[in-house]
Design a protein around this motif. Sequence first.
Motif, mmCIF file in Angstrom:
data_model
loop_
_atom_site.group_PDB
_atom_site.id
_atom_site.type_symbol
_atom_site.label_atom_id
_atom_site.label_comp_id
_atom_site.label_asym_id
_atom_site.label_seq_id
_atom_site.Cartn_x
_atom_site.Cartn_y
_atom_site.Cartn_z
ATOM 1 N N MET A 1 0.914 -1.245 0.135
ATOM 2 C CA MET A 1 0.057 -0.129 -0.121
ATOM 3 C C MET A 1 0.638 1.364 0.007
ATOM 4 O O MET A 1 1.953 1.205 0.739
ATOM 5 C CB MET A 1 -0.794 -0.018 1.153
ATOM 6 N N ARG A 2 0.458 2.313 -0.854
ATOM 7 C CA ARG A 2 1.149 3.316 -0.935
ATOM 8 C C ARG A 2 0.187 4.709 -0.256
ATOM 9 O O ARG A 2 -0.795 4.622 -0.959
ATOM 10 C CB ARG A 2 1.638 3.765 -2.199
ATOM 11 N N ILE A 3 0.758 5.386 0.399
ATOM 12 C CA ILE A 3 -0.010 6.727 0.715
ATOM 13 C C ILE A 3 0.575 7.908 -0.056
ATOM 14 O O ILE A 3 1.918 8.007 0.155
ATOM 15 C CB ILE A 3 -0.253 6.537 2.299
ATOM 16 N N ARG A 4 -0.115 8.598 -0.518
ATOM 17 C CA ARG A 4 0.089 9.906 -1.149
ATOM 18 C C ARG A 4 -0.559 11.039 -1.142
ATOM 19 O O ARG A 4 -1.914 10.687 -1.126
ATOM 20 C CB ARG A 4 0.624 9.421 -2.814
ATOM 21 N N PRO A 5 -0.067 12.164 -1.652
ATOM 22 C CA PRO A 5 -0.866 13.165 -1.669
ATOM 23 C C PRO A 5 -1.987 13.151 -2.775
ATOM 24 O O PRO A 5 -1.541 12.547 -3.825
ATOM 25 C CB PRO A 5 -0.140 14.413 -2.134
ATOM 26 N N ALA A 6 -3.224 13.341 -2.792
ATOM 27 C CA ALA A 6 -4.097 13.373 -3.818
ATOM 28 C C ALA A 6 -3.817 14.328 -4.897
ATOM 29 O O ALA A 6 -3.383 15.256 -4.651
ATOM 30 C CB ALA A 6 -5.481 13.523 -3.353
ATOM 31 N N GLU A 7 -4.175 14.017 -6.175
ATOM 32 C CA GLU A 7 -4.145 14.830 -7.533
ATOM 33 C C GLU A 7 -5.429 15.060 -7.882
ATOM 34 O O GLU A 7 -6.373 14.403 -7.590
ATOM 35 C CB GLU A 7 -3.128 14.292 -8.506
ATOM 36 N N PRO A 8 -5.685 16.242 -8.574
ATOM 37 C CA PRO A 8 -7.051 16.653 -9.182
ATOM 38 C C PRO A 8 -7.645 15.472 -9.751
ATOM 39 O O PRO A 8 -9.048 15.327 -9.811
ATOM 40 C CB PRO A 8 -6.834 17.968 -10.149
ATOM 41 N N GLY A 9 -7.010 14.777 -10.459
ATOM 42 C CA GLY A 9 -7.461 13.756 -11.270
ATOM 43 C C GLY A 9 -7.935 12.549 -10.544
ATOM 44 O O GLY A 9 -8.499 11.391 -10.824
ATOM 45 N N ASP A 10 -7.665 12.466 -9.244
ATOM 46 C CA ASP A 10 -8.243 11.431 -8.278
ATOM 47 C C ASP A 10 -9.685 11.743 -7.682
ATOM 48 O O ASP A 10 -10.229 10.802 -7.043
ATOM 49 C CB ASP A 10 -7.160 11.304 -7.103
ATOM 50 N N ALA A 11 -10.270 12.754 -8.065
ATOM 51 C CA ALA A 11 -11.557 13.238 -7.484
ATOM 52 C C ALA A 11 -12.729 11.944 -7.589
ATOM 53 O O ALA A 11 -13.188 11.644 -6.765
ATOM 54 C CB ALA A 11 -11.976 14.689 -8.081
ATOM 55 N N ASP A 12 -12.731 11.403 -8.887
ATOM 56 C CA ASP A 12 -13.657 10.582 -9.132
ATOM 57 C C ASP A 12 -13.396 9.240 -8.175
ATOM 58 O O ASP A 12 -14.372 8.661 -7.644
ATOM 59 C CB ASP A 12 -13.866 10.155 -10.511
ATOM 60 N N ALA A 54 -4.873 6.464 0.001
ATOM 61 C CA ALA A 54 -4.018 5.064 -0.079
ATOM 62 C C ALA A 54 -4.363 4.361 -1.299
ATOM 63 O O ALA A 54 -5.506 4.188 -1.612
ATOM 64 C CB ALA A 54 -4.629 4.195 1.275
ATOM 65 N N GLU A 55 -3.339 3.818 -1.974
ATOM 66 C CA GLU A 55 -3.472 3.061 -3.160
ATOM 67 C C GLU A 55 -2.693 1.675 -2.845
ATOM 68 O O GLU A 55 -1.778 1.445 -2.268
ATOM 69 C CB GLU A 55 -2.528 3.628 -4.234
ATOM 70 N N GLU A 56 -3.656 0.599 -3.693
ATOM 71 C CA GLU A 56 -3.090 -0.686 -3.449
ATOM 72 C C GLU A 56 -3.039 -1.043 -5.187
ATOM 73 O O GLU A 56 -4.243 -1.007 -5.619
ATOM 74 C CB GLU A 56 -4.015 -1.523 -2.866
ATOM 75 N N ASN A 57 -2.174 -1.265 -5.709
ATOM 76 C CA ASN A 57 -2.149 -1.853 -7.016
ATOM 77 C C ASN A 57 -2.631 -0.625 -8.014
ATOM 78 O O ASN A 57 -3.445 -1.132 -9.071
ATOM 79 C CB ASN A 57 -2.318 -3.360 -7.308
ATOM 80 N N GLY A 58 -2.431 0.432 -7.749
ATOM 81 C CA GLY A 58 -2.724 1.696 -8.507
ATOM 82 C C GLY A 58 -4.178 1.885 -8.309
ATOM 83 O O GLY A 58 -4.790 2.843 -9.002
ATOM 84 N N THR A 59 -5.156 1.410 -7.455
ATOM 85 C CA THR A 59 -6.307 1.632 -7.026
ATOM 86 C C THR A 59 -6.270 2.292 -5.842
ATOM 87 O O THR A 59 -5.865 1.993 -4.824
ATOM 88 C CB THR A 59 -6.899 0.324 -6.987
ATOM 89 N N ILE A 60 -7.286 3.487 -5.717
ATOM 90 C CA ILE A 60 -7.295 4.338 -4.682
ATOM 91 C C ILE A 60 -8.463 3.312 -3.815
ATOM 92 O O ILE A 60 -9.454 3.028 -4.132
ATOM 93 C CB ILE A 60 -7.721 5.644 -4.926
ATOM 94 N N VAL A 61 -8.058 2.904 -2.661
ATOM 95 C CA VAL A 61 -8.750 2.174 -1.900
ATOM 96 C C VAL A 61 -9.318 3.024 -0.276
ATOM 97 O O VAL A 61 -10.324 2.381 0.426
ATOM 98 C CB VAL A 61 -8.088 0.876 -1.076
#
Length: 172
Positions: A1-12, A54-61
């Motif tokens: 799992m990776r935690i990162r700052p959200a980007e505008p494209g993450d809104a959906d 939080a992302e797992e395998n490129g998916t925001i969970v």
Amino acid sequence: MRIRPAEPGDADAVAEVFIASFDTLTFLPKLHTDEETIDFVAKKVMPEQEVLVAEENGTIVGFVALDGDSLEHLYVHPDSQGRGVGGALLERAKERMPRGFSLWVFQQNAQARRFYERHGLSLIERTEGAGNEERKPDPPRGLERRERVLPLLDCADEQHVVQGGGPRGAED
């Protein structure tokens, strides 16, 4: 799992997690359509709050949204709960708000209340729900500095407030 700052494209994707998690709170009335929630996340949460995902395998969970000394949102997709995602997001929030923070949790959300208690947050106030649009009791919780830990109060049919300090959650 990776935690990162959200980007505008993450809104959906953030809105999808919000909706899926919120839909499990069956004690709450559904006051907004999914479209309204997507709009709220895109136009209020993402631009006005510090959002970490939080992302797992490129998916925001999961995600956490911070505003000043307040943890505004912490949601984990139901399919990812119980695996440490919420705890990791809460710890990151604690790091971001080392002087402490507060958050609100619905009194009827026993799972979230237990989660916050396990992670060191303490009840600091109870209300009967007049301050939220659902009109449901919710206790604010927070993480207090060690020298100022407040006792956890019995949770009747009222809202509660909690506050926190030091490093900083919802469902694991």
